[in-house]
Design an enzyme around this catalytic site. Sequence first.
Site, short mmCIF file in Angstrom:
data_model
loop_
_atom_site.label_atom_id
_atom_site.label_comp_id
_atom_site.label_asym_id
_atom_site.label_seq_id
_atom_site.Cartn_x
_atom_site.Cartn_y
_atom_site.Cartn_z
N HIS A 187 1.74 -0.92 5.48
CA HIS A 187 2.42 -2.31 4.44
C HIS A 187 2.35 -3.34 5.64
O HIS A 187 2.21 -4.55 5.05
CB HIS A 187 3.81 -2.12 4.29
N LEU A 247 -1.32 -24.52 -4.64
CA LEU A 247 -1.22 -23.31 -5.23
C LEU A 247 0.29 -22.96 -5.58
O LEU A 247 1.24 -23.15 -4.76
CB LEU A 247 -1.79 -22.34 -4.25
N ASP A 270 -2.44 -2.19 -3.70
CA ASP A 270 -2.39 -0.91 -4.18
C ASP A 270 -3.02 -0.35 -2.72
O ASP A 270 -4.06 -0.82 -2.31
CB ASP A 270 -2.73 -0.26 -5.28
C1 FPP Z 1 1.47 -0.32 -2.51
O1 FPP Z 1 0.80 0.43 -1.51
C2 FPP Z 1 1.93 -1.54 -1.98
C3 FPP Z 1 3.55 -1.87 -2.03
C4 FPP Z 1 4.23 -1.17 -2.73
C5 FPP Z 1 3.99 -2.95 -1.28
C6 FPP Z 1 3.08 -4.21 -1.02
C7 FPP Z 1 3.61 -4.93 0.14
C8 FPP Z 1 2.76 -5.58 1.00
C9 FPP Z 1 1.23 -5.80 0.79
C10 FPP Z 1 3.38 -6.18 2.29
C11 FPP Z 1 4.31 -7.09 2.18
C12 FPP Z 1 4.02 -8.29 0.89
C13 FPP Z 1 4.41 -9.44 1.18
C14 FPP Z 1 4.41 -10.34 -0.06
C15 FPP Z 1 5.11 -9.98 2.15
P1 FPP Z 1 1.36 1.94 -1.65
O2 FPP Z 1 2.33 2.15 -0.66
O3 FPP Z 1 1.70 2.24 -3.06
O4 FPP Z 1 -0.05 2.57 -1.35
P2 FPP Z 1 -0.33 4.17 -1.72
O5 FPP Z 1 -0.59 4.08 -3.20
O6 FPP Z 1 -1.69 4.49 -0.86
O7 FPP Z 1 0.72 5.19 -1.33
#
Ligand code: FPP
Length: 246
Positions: free
Chosen positions: A40, A134, A23
Amino acid sequence: MADLLDRIRLNGDVPAHVAIIMDGNGRWAAERGLPRHLGHREGMKSVRETISAAVESGIDILTMFAFSTENWNRPRQEVTALMRLLQHYARRESDELKKQGVEVHVLGELDRMDESTRGAVDAIVADTRGGAALRLNLMISYGGREELIRSARLLAERVRQGEIAPHDIDESMLEATLFTRDVPSPDLLIRTSGECRISNFMLWQLAYTELHITPVYWPDFGRANLFEAILDYQSRDRRFGRVASS
Ligand code: FPP
């Protein structure tokens, strides 16, 4: 860094299964005046570093919450950017993951994904099959409540077919209907960005999981943070509802 890993090894009891709610990508980007999708993209580097640190530390299973059922409700542009990133990741990382002995599994309601993302995801699963260092579970289009509704439907159908009676249903029978049916529950859950909630993640599986919440935003998370979380886990007294052993 070697120091943290040495301490983990001295303690001995490495969590077999670690789950992560990644997050804070959006806030990481906002603090830099950047669009969310760049958060992201930066988060992908942390995915890479965390996977190799997990291999190094001796964890058997790593489960990462990459996209929730609720995430489908984000602006279309952001959903598209996340799907593209997933495709990109799946196409680019396959060889490296194979080299490290990582076997990728993708769990969730995959029918909601567009065809080309689905194709890329299916390919990385097929290409990495047999990796023994893993098991990586990428949770995509996943929601804990939706998973339990699906289980209820599957069990109800078995009752309707006369295969089982309602009172036959027990923990192991329900577990066998979950997306995670062939893996044990997580020992440790890490959530980044300081939010103290589960957010519809693995509701059944997290019943006795130790929680480690760090204020670090996901794009800033790296191997030292994973090792610190493991050390924190190793300091816990897990009782599973029983009294402490003497
Ligand atoms: C949360 O941050 C994250 C996500 C919704 C997506 C997670 C994706 C990645 C880390 C990249 C791609 C992953 C893979 C496995 C290829 P948020 O957008 O909710 O952040 P915020 O709460 O600060 O808005």
